[in-house]
Scaffold this motif. Structure first.
Motif, mmCIF file in Angstrom:
data_model
loop_
_atom_site.group_PDB
_atom_site.id
_atom_site.type_symbol
_atom_site.label_atom_id
_atom_site.label_comp_id
_atom_site.label_asym_id
_atom_site.label_seq_id
_atom_site.Cartn_x
_atom_site.Cartn_y
_atom_site.Cartn_z
ATOM 1 N N HIS A 1 -2.730 1.676 2.657
ATOM 2 C CA HIS A 1 -1.932 1.211 3.799
ATOM 3 C C HIS A 1 -2.403 -0.186 4.211
ATOM 4 N N ALA A 2 -2.500 -1.070 3.229
ATOM 5 C CA ALA A 2 -2.975 -2.435 3.476
ATOM 6 C C ALA A 2 -1.850 -3.318 3.992
ATOM 7 N N GLY A 3 -2.177 -4.187 4.922
ATOM 8 C CA GLY A 3 -1.200 -5.075 5.527
ATOM 9 C C GLY A 3 -1.205 -6.469 4.935
ATOM 10 N N PRO A 4 -0.487 -7.406 5.554
ATOM 11 C CA PRO A 4 -0.337 -8.755 5.001
ATOM 12 C C PRO A 4 -1.632 -9.545 4.914
ATOM 13 N N SER B 1 -2.803 -5.307 -0.520
ATOM 14 C CA SER B 1 -3.536 -4.980 -1.748
ATOM 15 C C SER B 1 -4.833 -4.250 -1.438
ATOM 16 N N VAL B 2 -5.356 -3.580 -2.468
ATOM 17 C CA VAL B 2 -6.654 -2.916 -2.383
ATOM 18 C C VAL B 2 -7.437 -3.211 -3.655
ATOM 19 N N ALA B 3 -8.711 -2.839 -3.647
ATOM 20 C CA ALA B 3 -9.571 -3.027 -4.813
ATOM 21 C C ALA B 3 -9.052 -2.207 -5.991
ATOM 22 N N HIS C 1 -12.011 -1.148 6.753
ATOM 23 C CA HIS C 1 -11.022 -2.169 7.091
ATOM 24 C C HIS C 1 -9.611 -1.589 7.191
ATOM 25 N N ASP C 2 -9.518 -0.255 7.166
ATOM 26 C CA ASP C 2 -8.244 0.455 7.317
ATOM 27 C C ASP C 2 -7.225 0.028 6.265
ATOM 28 N N LEU C 3 -7.692 -0.137 5.023
ATOM 29 C CA LEU C 3 -6.800 -0.493 3.927
ATOM 30 C C LEU C 3 -6.425 0.724 3.089
ATOM 31 N N ALA C 4 -7.229 1.777 3.149
ATOM 32 C CA ALA C 4 -6.977 2.940 2.301
ATOM 33 C C ALA C 4 -7.645 4.180 2.868
#
Length: 384
Positions: free
Chosen positions: A276-279, A284-286, A349-352
């Motif tokens: 759930h990555a933003g702009p 994107s994620v690793a 970082h709330d990306l995933a």
């Protein structure tokens, strides 16, 4: 908090590295992010927690620009990781390792795995189809070792103890041919005809996905199982038009609600995550643990600490199929960052959201010595 890197006054683009202060991020990789940020048209560079230096551009980054730069994607267009469920009666690593097919060569015409291939092969390119390639590419039989988010696991049809095939490979010679055609004329400059490049790029992305599907089918048949469709298949070398700009990804997977397998090493867990990555993160994620040693350093240090046979059996009890001794050392687990730290950074970082972990049972890198010798023996005498 993400590490917001200061930029030179002349640079308009921003650089953000999504890693904690304790994470292993080389200064050379951050410097490459700034070099990319200085390119004409660049808007933003997002470094993932697996960020490390690459050839001319950082690996583990998403880069947004008004200009399309093919070299930011690289030659292995469409490289990615796919996950396929597989059902086996027994999973004894040593026995299954001996049954893996030779993924260094294209399957024979009568191989039943070809049933997984449509008639219209992207770009009509057959060379290397169904092969894994070298470097950090691999095919792996793994077991779901922990379920961390039950709802997402149920959605994917995964349960504790399930077996999966993980295939990491790309477009092989097709992507290399596409980049070479550009660089021979334009070097590291932008694509003069973005639409034409994108058309070829999209074919390579489809080819890479097909390549992973064919390899998984080959392995399934060899192990006595039925091939299945992937439940995850995300590439991490690509470019797309998003919000009116070109979003390049080099060693970064799409993180806009996709399910992504973030590969660890052959001796550690891998993590399946819901993204759930933003702009700011380039959506994107690793894509993996990320190297912390160059291949030369890994080879030198590995030879001082380990034997070849030690590296063919991992700390988690899995078996490594690899007939190339140098590659065994170059791709040793110690050459990579800690996958747990990479995933923690993404989570913080709330990306995933971590969904499940997998543990390797058999990891294929390149054919075992007996298979390699057999393949050489089959070549016509005049071409030996």
């Amino acid at each position: 908090m993400s590490q917001q890197e200061p930029l030179p006054q002349s640079t308009r683009a921003t650089v953000t590295v999504f890693a904690s202060p304790s994470s292993w991020i080389e200064s050379g990789a951050v410097a490459q992010c700034h070099q990319v940020a200085a390119l004409d048209g660049m808007i933003h560079v997002a470094g993932m927690p697996d960020l490390h230096p690459g050839k001319g551009a950082p690996i583990g980054a998403a880069m947004a620009s008004t200009v399309l730069y093919p070299f930011l994607v690289g030659s292995d267009i469409g490289c990615g990781v796919a996950v396929f469920p597989i059902r086996l009666k027994r999973a004894v690593p040593e026995k299954l390792a001996a049954r893996f097919p030779d993924l260094d060569r294209t399957p024979e015409p009568g191989d039943p795995a070809w049933a997984a291939v449509p008639d219209d092969i992207p770009a009509g390119y057959l060379e290397g189809l169904g092969t894994v390639g070298r470097g950090n590419h691999f095919a792996e039989l793994a077991r779901v070792d922990a379920v961390l988010a039950q709802e997402h696991a149920d959605r994917l049809g995964l349960a504790l103890g399930d077996l999966v095939l993980i295939v990491h490979s790309g477009s092989r010679g097709l992507g290399e041919r596409i980049l070479r055609a550009h660089t021979e004329v334009h070097g590291a400059g932008p694509a003069p005809d973005p639409a034409a490049y994108l058309a070829r790029h999209d074919e390579a992305v489809r080819w890479g996905s097909l390549n992973r599907r064919l390899m998984a089918a080959r392995i399934a048949h060899a192990l006595g199982a039925e091939p299945t469709a992937p439940i995850v298949d995300e590439c991490h070398n690509s470019v797309e038009i998003r919000d009116g700009v070109y979003l390049h990804r080099k060693g970064a997977a799409r993180g806009d609600g996709r399910d992504v397998l973030i590969a660890g090493t052959r001796g550690t867990h891998s993590y399946l995550v819901a993204t759930h990555a933003g702009p700011e993160a380039g959506h994107s994620v690793a894509h993996g643990a990320g190297r912390k040693m160059s291949r030369a350093d890994a080879l030198r240090r590995g030879k001082a600490k380990h034997t070849v046979e030690e590296l063919r059996r991992t700390p988690v009890g899995s078996v490594v199929v690899c007939g190339d001794r140098q590659l065994l050392f170059e791709e040793a687990p110690t050459a990579y960052k800690r996958i747990e730290q990479v995933v923690t950074d993404l989570t913080d970082h709330d990306l995933a959201t971590p969904v499940a972990t997998t543990v390797p049972l058999v990891t294929y890198k390149t054919a075992a010595p007996a298979s390699r010798d057999h393949r050489r023996d089959r070549r016509p005498a005049g071409r030996r």
